[in-house]
Every structure is written in C-alpha cells, then in structure tokens.
Design an enzyme around this catalytic site. Structure first.
Site: not given
Ligand code: OAD
Length: 235
Positions: A93, A108, A174, A176
């Site tokens: 985004d 990404h 934010g 994982s």
């Molecule tokens: P994830 O969905 O794996 O992790 C999201 C994290 O945000 C988790 O650790 C949640 O606990 C945390 N979280 C959720 N709501 C929150 C809030 N309001 N405040 C703080 N933390 C919060 O997402 P990513 O780690 O970004 O890639 O995922 C990495 C990649 O996997 C993405 O870029 C995407 C996906 O597949 C591709 O598509 C290549």
C-alpha cells in the site's frame, strides 16, 4: 557544528496498516485464511488463471485506495525532524507515502503500479483501480501488478541490506517476521543498534531475533516510542 542525525531504520509489515482497515495475512481471518497463496500470489497461479490473480489484486487495490494512513504512519513522519529515517516496508500500500514519510523502500512492490510481463524493470501507474486482461504495456506485454510473488526474486533486498547496515536504531512494526528473505534483514542490522518491535501479539520470532517487544496496537505503541526517542535525542 551540527551533530549528525542518528539513523533510524523502520521495517514495517501489514500490522501497521491494520488499523487503516487493511487486513493482515497471518492473523486469524487474515488474507491467507481466505485465499490460497498458490491460487493468487505465485507465477504458477498467473500462468494457470491470470484473471483470478488480477481480480485478487484489483480487490486489494480498491481497498488501499479507500484506506487512510493512521497514527502509526503519522508518528514516523514526526521522527524525520530529529533523525535520519529510512522506511523499508513489506507493504504494497501507499500509506507511508500518503502520511508524508520521505524515504520509503517497497520490498514487495507497490499495488498502485503495474509492470509488463515482458519487462519487470519498468513500472507504470495503474489507471483507475483495476488491471484487466488485455491491458497492455507500451512494449506490448500484458500488464500485471507490480508486486513480488512467492517464488520470485526480491530485487530490492540488496539495497535494503545496505540501509540496515547503517542503522543506529531499528524499529520493526506490525510484521510476523515469517516471510524470507525480508525477515533476515534484522540480522543485517549492527549488533550495537537498539532494536524494537511493536506488535499486537507475542512473537517467538521477535525473541529469536533479539528485539525488544512493545506489545500493543501500532497506533498507540509506535507514537509512544517515537515520543520517547525524540525526547532522548534532545537530552
Ligand atoms: P503478517 O500477517 O504475517 O503479520 C502481521 C503482524 O502484525 C502480526 O505479527 C500481528 O500480530 C501484527 N498486528 C496485527 N494488527 C496489529 C496492530 N493493530 N498493531 C500492531 N501489530 C499488529 O504480515 P507481514 O509480516 O507483513 O508478502 O507479512 C509479510 C509478507 O507476507 C507480506 O509482505 C506479504 C505476505 O505474504 C507477499 O505477498 C510477498
């Protein structure tokens, strides 16, 4: 003589945009609960059913266009007055941009841009909110979203590693830290750097990577951390 500003590197993930209404991937009810990665986010998926892949990203693009940056994005903008700030985001985004942050590297890709299937290097802004089958780039190739799919190279990793090496302070927010190679970036950060992670949930990955966990919503914990760092920089 002016003192050199310390460098803060931010590694952000889906959780920073969650409170703007954009769903995360691996939380309960997240995007990868509702869709199979193999159907919508791989080169094989594109070969098998490009229409479905385009529709998946058209739907996500429409949500991004409706979303607004939240207080977590805005807090990072405030940091720039006191620190040399570089954001590395896994998010596709544009909420960091719309909040007003200056230095943003999209690891990404970016959903508001398209690329030709014939040339991954050139990108084009998406007109409106959708890419349809039959929409062509100037080189005659079908347009696809400018995003990195599973199984594809992450060309920006080299630049991101270089940025990480210069960090005095690392703020992870934010994410994982489950997706590689992005999650390895934490290890490129110098050992002496202060390392924080802001996340709603307890993360075993944070412990493994030696990050100080600030548990809570990004919109609350990140502004608190930013205020603390700004205060410390004045002392
Ligand atoms: P994830 O969905 O794996 O992790 C999201 C994290 O945000 C988790 O650790 C949640 O606990 C945390 N979280 C959720 N709501 C929150 C809030 N309001 N405040 C703080 N933390 C919060 O997402 P990513 O780690 O970004 O890639 O995922 C990495 C990649 O996997 C993405 O870029 C995407 C996906 O597949 C591709 O598509 C290549």
């Amino acid at each position: 003589m002016k003192r050199k500003k310390s460098k803060i590197v931010v590694l952000s993930g889906a959780g920073i945009s969650a409170e703007s209404g954009l769903g995360t991937f691996r939380d309960k009810g997240g995007l990868w609960d509702k869709h199979d990665i193999n159907d919508v986010a791989t080169p094989e998926a594109w070969r098998k059913n490009p229409e479905l892949v385009l529709e998946f990203y058209n739907m996500r693009r429409e949500l991004v266009l409706e979303a607004k940056p939240n207080q977590a994005h805005s807090a990072l903008v405030r940091l720039e007055r006191y620190f040399d700030v570089q954001i590395i985001t896994q998010n596709i985004d544009d909420l960091h941009e719309r909040a007003g942050s200056k230095n943003i590297l999209h690891l990404h890709g970016e959903i508001l841009f398209a690329q030709s299937i014939l040339n991954t290097e050139k990108v084009y802004p998406v007109k409106g909110s959708r890419i349809e089958l039959g929409d062509l780039a100037p080189d005659g190739g079908q347009l696809r979203p400018h995003v990195v799919w599973f199984g594809e190279a992450v060309p920006k990793m080299i630049d991101a590693e270089q940025i990480m090496k210069e960090a005095d302070i690392l703020i992870v927010v934010g994410t994982s830290l489950n997706v590689y190679p992005a999650a390895n970036l934490v290890y490129a950060c110098p050992p002496h750097a202060e390392k924080y992670i802001v996340d709603l949930n307890e993360l075993s990955t944070a412990k493994q990577k030696n990050l100080h966990h600030l548990k809570g919503k990004a919109s609350e914990k990140l502004p608190e951390l930013v205020d603390q760092l700004i205060q410390e920089s004045k002392n």
